[in-house]
Design a protein around this motif. Structure first.
Motif, PDB file in Angstrom:
ATOM      1  N   GLY A   1      37.423  52.046  23.242  1.00  0.00           N
ATOM      2  CA  GLY A   1      36.592  50.928  22.810  1.00  0.00           C
ATOM      3  C   GLY A   1      36.669  49.681  23.668  1.00  0.00           C
ATOM      4  N   VAL A   2      37.448  49.728  24.743  1.00  0.00           N
ATOM      5  CA  VAL A   2      37.590  48.573  25.631  1.00  0.00           C
ATOM      6  C   VAL A   2      36.422  48.539  26.615  1.00  0.00           C
ATOM      7  CG1 VAL A   2      39.011  47.486  27.401  1.00  0.00           C
ATOM      8  CG2 VAL A   2      40.094  48.590  25.441  1.00  0.00           C
ATOM      9  N   SER A   3      35.845  47.377  26.814  1.00  0.00           N
ATOM     10  CA  SER A   3      34.779  47.220  27.806  1.00  0.00           C
ATOM     11  C   SER A   3      35.421  47.123  29.186  1.00  0.00           C
ATOM     12  CB  SER A   3      33.956  45.963  27.514  1.00  0.00           C
ATOM     13  OG  SER A   3      32.985  45.763  28.511  1.00  0.00           O
ATOM     14  N   THR A   4      35.702  48.278  29.773  1.00  0.00           N
ATOM     15  CA  THR A   4      36.402  48.303  31.060  1.00  0.00           C
ATOM     16  C   THR A   4      35.628  47.589  32.174  1.00  0.00           C
ATOM     17  OG1 THR A   4      35.520  50.522  31.453  1.00  0.00           O
ATOM     18  CG2 THR A   4      37.731  50.367  30.515  1.00  0.00           C
ATOM     19  N   PRO A   5      34.274  47.665  32.224  1.00  0.00           N
ATOM     20  CA  PRO A   5      33.578  46.916  33.272  1.00  0.00           C
ATOM     21  C   PRO A   5      33.836  45.416  33.189  1.00  0.00           C
ATOM     22  CG  PRO A   5      32.115  48.581  32.356  1.00  0.00           C
ATOM     23  CD  PRO A   5      33.327  48.542  31.479  1.00  0.00           C
ATOM     24  N   SER A   6      33.894  44.875  31.962  1.00  0.00           N
ATOM     25  CA  SER A   6      34.143  43.443  31.807  1.00  0.00           C
ATOM     26  C   SER A   6      35.518  43.064  32.347  1.00  0.00           C
ATOM     27  CB  SER A   6      34.048  43.044  30.336  1.00  0.00           C
ATOM     28  OG  SER A   6      32.759  43.299  29.819  1.00  0.00           O
ATOM     29  N   VAL A   7      36.507  43.914  32.094  1.00  0.00           N
ATOM     30  CA  VAL A   7      37.862  43.649  32.582  1.00  0.00           C
ATOM     31  C   VAL A   7      37.886  43.691  34.100  1.00  0.00           C
ATOM     32  CG1 VAL A   7      40.255  44.460  32.572  1.00  0.00           C
ATOM     33  CG2 VAL A   7      38.886  44.577  30.471  1.00  0.00           C
ATOM     34  N   ILE A   8      37.198  44.656  34.675  1.00  0.00           N
ATOM     35  CA  ILE A   8      37.162  44.781  36.136  1.00  0.00           C
ATOM     36  C   ILE A   8      36.464  43.573  36.757  1.00  0.00           C
ATOM     37  CG2 ILE A   8      36.235  46.141  38.053  1.00  0.00           C
ATOM     38  CD1 ILE A   8      36.634  48.634  36.279  1.00  0.00           C
ATOM     39  N   PHE A   9      35.343  43.161  36.174  1.00  0.00           N
ATOM     40  CA  PHE A   9      34.649  41.958  36.654  1.00  0.00           C
ATOM     41  C   PHE A   9      35.594  40.758  36.626  1.00  0.00           C
ATOM     42  CE2 PHE A   9      30.475  44.024  36.170  1.00  0.00           C
ATOM     43  CZ  PHE A   9      29.754  43.415  37.195  1.00  0.00           C
ATOM     44  N   ALA A  10      36.270  40.565  35.503  1.00  0.00           N
ATOM     45  CA  ALA A  10      37.155  39.409  35.360  1.00  0.00           C
ATOM     46  C   ALA A  10      38.311  39.459  36.350  1.00  0.00           C
ATOM     47  CB  ALA A  10      37.695  39.347  33.932  1.00  0.00           C
ATOM     48  N   ALA A  11      38.874  40.640  36.554  1.00  0.00           N
ATOM     49  CA  ALA A  11      40.009  40.789  37.464  1.00  0.00           C
ATOM     50  C   ALA A  11      39.614  40.431  38.897  1.00  0.00           C
ATOM     51  CB  ALA A  11      40.549  42.210  37.407  1.00  0.00           C
ATOM     52  N   PHE A  12      38.477  40.926  39.346  1.00  0.00           N
ATOM     53  CA  PHE A  12      38.037  40.618  40.706  1.00  0.00           C
ATOM     54  C   PHE A  12      37.629  39.150  40.842  1.00  0.00           C
ATOM     55  CE2 PHE A  12      37.813  45.227  41.339  1.00  0.00           C
ATOM     56  CZ  PHE A  12      38.242  45.337  42.664  1.00  0.00           C
ATOM     57  N   ALA A  13      37.092  38.565  39.773  1.00  0.00           N
ATOM     58  CA  ALA A  13      36.753  37.134  39.810  1.00  0.00           C
ATOM     59  C   ALA A  13      38.021  36.290  39.949  1.00  0.00           C
ATOM     60  CB  ALA A  13      35.982  36.744  38.557  1.00  0.00           C
ATOM     61  N   ILE A  14      39.069  36.661  39.220  1.00  0.00           N
ATOM     62  CA  ILE A  14      40.349  35.951  39.329  1.00  0.00           C
ATOM     63  C   ILE A  14      40.900  36.082  40.741  1.00  0.00           C
ATOM     64  CG2 ILE A  14      42.770  35.975  38.591  1.00  0.00           C
ATOM     65  CD1 ILE A  14      41.752  36.762  35.792  1.00  0.00           C
ATOM     66  N   ALA A  15      40.817  37.299  41.300  1.00  0.00           N
ATOM     67  CA  ALA A  15      41.292  37.516  42.661  1.00  0.00           C
ATOM     68  C   ALA A  15      40.509  36.662  43.650  1.00  0.00           C
ATOM     69  CB  ALA A  15      41.179  38.999  43.027  1.00  0.00           C
ATOM     70  N   GLY A  16      39.187  36.576  43.462  1.00  0.00           N
ATOM     71  CA  GLY A  16      38.365  35.747  44.333  1.00  0.00           C
ATOM     72  C   GLY A  16      38.722  34.275  44.236  1.00  0.00           C
ATOM     73  N   LEU A  17      38.955  33.810  43.021  1.00  0.00           N
ATOM     74  CA  LEU A  17      39.370  32.424  42.816  1.00  0.00           C
ATOM     75  C   LEU A  17      40.686  32.127  43.535  1.00  0.00           C
ATOM     76  CD1 LEU A  17      38.600  31.763  39.031  1.00  0.00           C
ATOM     77  CD2 LEU A  17      37.823  30.356  40.949  1.00  0.00           C
ATOM     78  N   CYS A  18      41.643  33.034  43.400  1.00  0.00           N
ATOM     79  CA  CYS A  18      42.955  32.835  44.021  1.00  0.00           C
ATOM     80  C   CYS A  18      42.847  32.832  45.545  1.00  0.00           C
ATOM     81  CB  CYS A  18      43.931  33.920  43.564  1.00  0.00           C
ATOM     82  SG  CYS A  18      44.410  33.809  41.823  1.00  0.00           S
ATOM     83  N   SER A  19      42.064  33.761  46.091  1.00  0.00           N
ATOM     84  CA  SER A  19      41.892  33.802  47.546  1.00  0.00           C
ATOM     85  C   SER A  19      41.203  32.538  48.046  1.00  0.00           C
ATOM     86  CB  SER A  19      41.078  35.037  47.947  1.00  0.00           C
ATOM     87  OG  SER A  19      41.787  36.227  47.689  1.00  0.00           O
ATOM     88  N   ALA A  20      40.206  32.072  47.300  1.00  0.00           N
ATOM     89  CA  ALA A  20      39.491  30.855  47.696  1.00  0.00           C
ATOM     90  C   ALA A  20      40.415  29.640  47.654  1.00  0.00           C
ATOM     91  CB  ALA A  20      38.292  30.633  46.790  1.00  0.00           C
ATOM     92  N   PHE A  21      41.260  29.565  46.620  1.00  0.00           N
ATOM     93  CA  PHE A  21      42.185  28.442  46.533  1.00  0.00           C
ATOM     94  C   PHE A  21      43.200  28.502  47.675  1.00  0.00           C
ATOM     95  CE2 PHE A  21      45.801  26.129  44.416  1.00  0.00           C
ATOM     96  CZ  PHE A  21      45.201  24.881  44.488  1.00  0.00           C
ATOM     97  N   GLY A  22      43.604  29.732  48.029  1.00  0.00           N
ATOM     98  CA  GLY A  22      44.477  29.886  49.188  1.00  0.00           C
ATOM     99  C   GLY A  22      43.803  29.367  50.449  1.00  0.00           C
ATOM    100  N   GLY A  23      42.502  29.626  50.598  1.00  0.00           N
ATOM    101  CA  GLY A  23      41.755  29.117  51.742  1.00  0.00           C
ATOM    102  C   GLY A  23      41.692  27.599  51.759  1.00  0.00           C
ATOM    103  N   VAL A  24      41.529  26.995  50.593  1.00  0.00           N
ATOM    104  CA  VAL A  24      41.507  25.533  50.488  1.00  0.00           C
ATOM    105  C   VAL A  24      42.855  24.952  50.932  1.00  0.00           C
ATOM    106  CG1 VAL A  24      41.422  23.592  48.855  1.00  0.00           C
ATOM    107  CG2 VAL A  24      39.732  25.436  48.702  1.00  0.00           C
ATOM    108  N   LEU A  25      43.940  25.567  50.473  1.00  0.00           N
ATOM    109  CA  LEU A  25      45.275  25.091  50.852  1.00  0.00           C
ATOM    110  C   LEU A  25      45.504  25.231  52.354  1.00  0.00           C
ATOM    111  CD1 LEU A  25      47.504  26.490  47.950  1.00  0.00           C
ATOM    112  CD2 LEU A  25      46.779  24.122  48.307  1.00  0.00           C
ATOM    113  N   LEU A  26      45.103  26.373  52.914  1.00  0.00           N
ATOM    114  CA  LEU A  26      45.277  26.579  54.347  1.00  0.00           C
ATOM    115  C   LEU A  26      44.470  25.569  55.157  1.00  0.00           C
ATOM    116  CD1 LEU A  26      45.225  30.479  54.533  1.00  0.00           C
ATOM    117  CD2 LEU A  26      47.128  28.991  55.173  1.00  0.00           C
ATOM    118  N   ALA A  27      43.245  25.284  54.702  1.00  0.00           N
ATOM    119  CA  ALA A  27      42.417  24.296  55.385  1.00  0.00           C
ATOM    120  C   ALA A  27      43.049  22.906  55.303  1.00  0.00           C
ATOM    121  CB  ALA A  27      41.015  24.277  54.783  1.00  0.00           C
ATOM    122  N   GLY A  28      43.651  22.596  54.142  1.00  0.00           N
ATOM    123  CA  GLY A  28      44.332  21.320  53.999  1.00  0.00           C
ATOM    124  C   GLY A  28      45.556  21.230  54.886  1.00  0.00           C
TER     125      GLY A  28
END
Length: 317
Positions: free
Chosen positions: A206-233
């Motif tokens: 009964g778990v909406s596995t696509p929703s979990v996968i979407f959220a997981a990759f979005a979190i990963a994208g956010l973290c990578s982007a924040f890492g890029g911001v820190l590196l640029a700083g």
């Protein structure tokens, strides 16, 4: 063991911390400055850049997937944030960091779409996305280093201090604690591990596995982007291939931290240990004047060994 487990840290989680301590003590026999507060503080600051990126990678790997678009999410976020900040417009400067984070989340959702909806293997899809981001960046910059500079906020986040502690390290620890709390107190954390063990069974429960996968990759994208911001700083600019050196160390840190590359088992705390281990290993190899080629070989060997160990332990359990 799943991320949300309330039991004490297991051997897989503690080993990278022990390895980091051994490296510090062993390295100090040849290079006494390693024990200095200045050196250790610098290593914590540098570790933070990798650590922020590795947080997101841990979430995706817990699913049993992998994100190979890390290099150009990092690079793209750095280019976008410095381009906006470099205009000198107060409004655009204020939007530099949020825009970079939105960019990372959007690429994460694209990755999630390919994996969850189109059912394309994550390694193939995210590598293709990374290649497209590279092409877009080259078209945008003409192959030259992008123009722009980091904002004062970006520089402070990457290079400033709070009560003597590197700001980047404080941000990394704070974000790790928040993410660990989120994984431990919500069903999302349980679903990550369940999908990693058996996605089909999780879906049938009964778990909406696509929703979990979407959220997981979005979190990963956010973290990578924040890492890029820190590196640029940290560099006060963005440059081509800024994120390339972070792909292999990110995977190595997560695997060394005890997260199974096959999915279903892992802890963010272990990833913290893995990041510290990799950072210190890189620093000591640099002090010993080991070439980048040999560093890559060493990282690859470490990943292979850890994969073999995890596979054997998984079979035994």
């Amino acid at each position: 063991m799943s991320t949300q487990s309330k039991r004490l840290p297991d051997l897989d989680t503690l080993m990278p911390f022990a390895g980091a301590v051994v490296m510090i003590l062993g390295g100090s026999l040849f290079f006494p400055q390693i024990l200095g507060l200045g050196y250790l503080g610098q290593q914590l600051q540098i570790a933070s850049f990798l650590g922020v990126i590795a947080m997101g990678a841990t979430v995706v790997i817990l699913l049993g997937h992998i994100d190979l678009s890390v290099p150009w999410i990092v690079g793209g976020a750095a280019i976008l944030s410095t381009s906006l900040a470099g205009t000198g417009d107060p409004v655009l400067t204020a939007l530099a960091i949020p825009a970079a984070l939105v960019f990372g989340a959007a690429i994460g959702l694209i990755n999630g779409f390919g994996v969850a909806i189109l059912r394309i293997p994550s390694m193939v899809w995210t590598l293709a996305v990374n290649s497209m981001l590279l092409g877009i960046a080259v078209l945008n910059t003409g192959g030259f280093n992008p123009k722009g500079e980091a904002s004062a906020t970006m520089i402070w986040m990457a290079s400033g201090t709070i009560a003597g502690i590197p700001t980047a390290f404080a941000l990394w620890m704070g974000l790790t604690a928040l993410l660990a709390l989120f994984l431990g107190r919500t069903g999302f954390g349980r679903y990550l591990s369940s999908i990693g063990y058996n996605e089909k069974a999780t879906f049938l429960s009964g778990v909406s596995t696509p929703s979990v996968i979407f959220a997981a990759f979005a979190i990963a994208g956010l973290c990578s982007a924040f890492g890029g911001v820190l590196l640029a700083g940290y560099a006060n600019q963005a440059y081509q291939s800024m994120g390339d050196p972070y792909l292999l160390p990110t995977i190595a840190a997560v695997v060394i931290g005890g997260t199974s590359i096959l999915g279903g088992r892992g802890r963010l705390l272990g990833t913290v240990g893995g990041v510290l281990f990799i950072t210190l290993l890189t620093s000591i190899l640099s002090v010993m004047q080991i070439s980048n080629a040999w560093r890559s070989i060493i990282f690859g060997v470490i990943i292979i060994v850890m994969l073999l160990v995890q596979t054997l332990r998984r079979k035994e359990s």
